[in-house]
Scaffold this motif. Structure first.
Motif, PDB file in Angstrom:
ATOM      1  N   LEU A 189      -0.103 -11.976  -7.224  1.00 51.27           N
ATOM      2  CA  LEU A 189       0.434 -10.961  -6.328  1.00 51.27           C
ATOM      3  C   LEU A 189      -0.644 -10.456  -5.385  1.00 51.27           C
ATOM      4  CD1 LEU A 189       2.702  -8.910  -8.754  1.00 51.27           C
ATOM      5  CD2 LEU A 189       3.449 -10.341  -6.838  1.00 51.27           C
ATOM      6  N   HIS A 190      -0.305 -10.413  -4.120  1.00 52.70           N
ATOM      7  CA  HIS A 190      -1.213  -9.916  -3.081  1.00 52.70           C
ATOM      8  C   HIS A 190      -1.278  -8.396  -3.165  1.00 52.70           C
ATOM      9  CE1 HIS A 190      -1.814  -8.830   1.375  1.00 52.70           C
ATOM     10  NE2 HIS A 190      -2.986  -9.135   0.870  1.00 52.70           N
ATOM     11  N   THR A 191      -2.417  -7.873  -3.567  1.00 50.57           N
ATOM     12  CA  THR A 191      -2.585  -6.431  -3.754  1.00 50.57           C
ATOM     13  C   THR A 191      -3.255  -5.753  -2.562  1.00 50.57           C
ATOM     14  OG1 THR A 191      -4.634  -6.883  -4.971  1.00 50.57           O
ATOM     15  CG2 THR A 191      -2.635  -6.566  -6.267  1.00 50.57           C
ATOM     16  N   GLY A 192      -3.490  -6.518  -1.500  1.00 43.64           N
ATOM     17  CA  GLY A 192      -4.208  -5.962  -0.364  1.00 43.64           C
ATOM     18  C   GLY A 192      -3.480  -4.834   0.339  1.00 43.64           C
ATOM     19  N   THR A 193      -2.143  -4.931   0.441  1.00 44.07           N
ATOM     20  CA  THR A 193      -1.394  -3.873   1.118  1.00 44.07           C
ATOM     21  C   THR A 193      -1.528  -2.554   0.356  1.00 44.07           C
ATOM     22  OG1 THR A 193       0.184  -5.510   1.933  1.00 44.07           O
ATOM     23  CG2 THR A 193       0.861  -3.210   2.030  1.00 44.07           C
ATOM     24  N   PHE A 194      -1.442  -2.624  -0.971  1.00 43.49           N
ATOM     25  CA  PHE A 194      -1.667  -1.437  -1.794  1.00 43.49           C
ATOM     26  C   PHE A 194      -3.085  -0.924  -1.636  1.00 43.49           C
ATOM     27  CE2 PHE A 194      -3.940  -0.827  -5.911  1.00 43.49           C
ATOM     28  CZ  PHE A 194      -3.779   0.554  -5.989  1.00 43.49           C
ATOM     29  N   ALA A 195      -4.065  -1.812  -1.746  1.00 44.08           N
ATOM     30  CA  ALA A 195      -5.464  -1.396  -1.733  1.00 44.08           C
ATOM     31  C   ALA A 195      -5.848  -0.726  -0.414  1.00 44.08           C
ATOM     32  CB  ALA A 195      -6.368  -2.600  -1.996  1.00 44.08           C
ATOM     33  N   ASN A 196      -5.221  -1.141   0.680  1.00 41.40           N
ATOM     34  CA  ASN A 196      -5.561  -0.602   1.996  1.00 41.40           C
ATOM     35  C   ASN A 196      -4.602   0.476   2.485  1.00 41.40           C
ATOM     36  OD1 ASN A 196      -7.816  -2.373   2.391  1.00 41.40           O
ATOM     37  ND2 ASN A 196      -6.371  -4.038   2.792  1.00 41.40           N
ATOM     38  N   ALA A 197      -3.612   0.834   1.668  1.00 37.44           N
ATOM     39  CA  ALA A 197      -2.606   1.810   2.084  1.00 37.44           C
ATOM     40  C   ALA A 197      -3.188   3.227   2.110  1.00 37.44           C
ATOM     41  CB  ALA A 197      -1.416   1.771   1.141  1.00 37.44           C
ATOM     42  N   GLU A 198      -2.637   4.052   2.980  1.00 39.67           N
ATOM     43  CA  GLU A 198      -2.978   5.464   2.975  1.00 39.67           C
ATOM     44  C   GLU A 198      -2.491   6.088   1.669  1.00 39.67           C
ATOM     45  OE1 GLU A 198      -1.161   7.116   6.411  1.00 39.67           O
ATOM     46  OE2 GLU A 198      -2.370   5.945   7.830  1.00 39.67           O
ATOM     47  N   PRO A 199      -3.144   7.165   1.213  1.00 39.07           N
ATOM     48  CA  PRO A 199      -2.776   7.750  -0.087  1.00 39.07           C
ATOM     49  C   PRO A 199      -1.290   8.013  -0.257  1.00 39.07           C
ATOM     50  CG  PRO A 199      -4.787   8.750   0.725  1.00 39.07           C
ATOM     51  CD  PRO A 199      -4.306   7.842   1.821  1.00 39.07           C
ATOM     52  N   GLY A 200      -0.615   8.463   0.777  1.00 41.63           N
ATOM     53  CA  GLY A 200       0.804   8.770   0.650  1.00 41.63           C
ATOM     54  C   GLY A 200       1.693   7.561   0.495  1.00 41.63           C
ATOM     55  N   LYS A 201       1.160   6.386   0.775  1.00 37.73           N
ATOM     56  CA  LYS A 201       1.959   5.156   0.685  1.00 37.73           C
ATOM     57  C   LYS A 201       1.567   4.270  -0.495  1.00 37.73           C
ATOM     58  CE  LYS A 201       2.758   5.016   5.681  1.00 37.73           C
ATOM     59  NZ  LYS A 201       2.605   4.225   6.937  1.00 37.73           N
ATOM     60  N   GLN A 202       0.549   4.666  -1.226  1.00 37.10           N
ATOM     61  CA  GLN A 202       0.072   3.821  -2.313  1.00 37.10           C
ATOM     62  C   GLN A 202       1.092   3.693  -3.438  1.00 37.10           C
ATOM     63  OE1 GLN A 202      -3.803   5.075  -3.667  1.00 37.10           O
ATOM     64  NE2 GLN A 202      -4.683   4.935  -1.614  1.00 37.10           N
ATOM     65  N   GLN A 203       1.757   4.779  -3.762  1.00 35.77           N
ATOM     66  CA  GLN A 203       2.705   4.719  -4.871  1.00 35.77           C
ATOM     67  C   GLN A 203       3.877   3.797  -4.542  1.00 35.77           C
ATOM     68  OE1 GLN A 203       3.249   8.252  -7.100  1.00 35.77           O
ATOM     69  NE2 GLN A 203       5.389   7.823  -7.584  1.00 35.77           N
ATOM     70  N   HIS A 204       4.312   3.801  -3.284  1.00 40.25           N
ATOM     71  CA  HIS A 204       5.375   2.886  -2.866  1.00 40.25           C
ATOM     72  C   HIS A 204       4.945   1.439  -3.075  1.00 40.25           C
ATOM     73  CE1 HIS A 204       8.514   0.989  -0.489  1.00 40.25           C
ATOM     74  NE2 HIS A 204       7.576   0.411   0.254  1.00 40.25           N
TER      75      HIS A 204
END
Length: 255
Positions: free
Chosen positions: A166-181
Motif C-alpha cells: 500500500l502506498h502510504t505517501g498520501t497519508f505521510a504527506n497529508a496535512e494534519p486535518g486530512k491524515q485520519q481520512h
C-alpha cells in the motif's frame, strides 16, 4: 496520536522492517566514487535487526545500478525485495537475480520518486498476458504497489498477486486535518486485501513520526518498507541507531 478502535496488532500479526537502501547509492553516485557502498549499508541494516533489504533498479539507473543488484543478491542474508517497472529489461534481470520478492511499481522518467500506485485497470491486460506469466516461471513472490483503492485491490486479486504494498505517501504527506481520512482509506484497503488472502505490505514517505499512527491503524501488515527518511536520519544518528529506533516502534505494536 491518531487512534482507531481496532484489535491490538501485537495480539494477532507479526510485522517486519525492510530497509530501502537506494539513497545510499544516490549519495555515492553524486561524486562517482565507490562509497558509500549500498551493500555495506545493507549489512549494517541487517545486523541492526532489519529483516531484509529493498532496492529499486530504475531504467535510468539514477541510484541502484546493475552491479549493486548482483552484489546485494550475494550478500543480503534476509529478504531481498526487487522494486521495478514491468519492462522486458527488468523482467529479464529480475528472473536472473531471483530475489525473494518482486514489487512492481509505476515508473516515470520525470518523477523524483514513485508518485503513486499502479492503475490496475490500465495495466491489467499486459500484466496478465506478459508480466505475471514470466515471473510465475520462477518462485519469486509478486507484490503490486497500489493506492488504497478497492477497485485496484479487486483487480490485483483477480490477477493472482501474492501481496500488495500500500502506498502510504498520501497519508505521510497529508496535512494534519486530512491524515485520519487517509489512514481510514489505508485500513479499509488493508483489511479488504487481507480478507482476500493477499499479504499486505506498506511503504513510501513513512518516518519515525508517521509509523506509529500507521501501525496503530492497520493490524494486518506483513512488512513495512522505509528508505528515504531512515537514510536521512542516519546522517545524524548513524545507520545502526536509526534502524533500531524504527524497530523499537515496531516492537511496541508487534512485540
Amino acid at each position: 496520536m491518531l487512534t482507531f478502535e481496532v484489535q491490538s496488532a501485537k495480539e494477532k500479526y507479526p510485522m517486519k522492517l525492510l530497509v530501502n537502501i537506494d539513497h545510499i547509492a544516490t549519495l555515492r553516485n553524486a561524486r562517482g566514487e565507490g562509497y558509500p557502498d549500498p551493500v555495506e549499508a545493507a549489512r549494517v541494516c541487517e545486523e541492526a535487526g532489519a529483516a531484509g533489504i529493498v532496492f529499486h533498479l530504475r531504467g535510468d539507473r539514477r541510484h541502484i545500478r546493475d552491479q549493486d543488484v548482483s552484489r546485494l543478491k550475494e550478500h543480503v542474508r534476509g529478504k531481498l525485495d526487487f522494486e521495478m517497472s514491468a519492462s522486458d529489461e527488468m523482467l529479464e534481470i529480475c528472473t536472473e537475480v531471483n530475489p525473494h520478492l518482486c514489487t512492481l511499481v509505476p515508473e516515470g522518467r520525470e518523477e523524483l520518486t514513485t508518485e503513486g500506485g499502479l492503475k490496475m485497470a490500465t495495466v491489467y491486460d499486459d500484466y496478465e498476458k506478459r508480466v505475471f506469466p514470466k515471473l510465475r516461471e520462477t518462485d519469486i513472490e509478486i507484490s503490486l504497489f497500489l493506492d488504497p483503492n478497492p477497485e485496484d485491490i479487486e483487480l490485483a486479486h483477480k490477477l493472482g498477486t501474492d501481496a500488495i504494498e500500500l502506498h502510504t505517501g498520501t497519508f505521510a504527506n497529508a496535512e494534519p486535518g486530512k491524515q485520519q481520512h487517509e489512514l481510514t482509506r489505508l485500513r479499509k484497503a488493508a483489511n479488504m486485501a487481507n480478507d482476500l488472502g493477499i499479504k499486505v505490505n506498506a511503504g513510501h514517505g513513512l518516518n519515525l513520526d508517521k509509523l506509529p499512527d500507521l501501525l496503530e491503524t492497520i493490524t494486518v501488515l506483513n512488512e513495512v518498507s522505509i528508505g528515504h527518511a531512515l537514510i536521512s536520519k542516519s546522517i545524524y544518528w548513524g545507520l545502526e541507531r536509526t534502524v533500531k529506533s524504527y524497530l523499537e516502534i515496531i516492537e511496541d505494536f508487534y512485540g
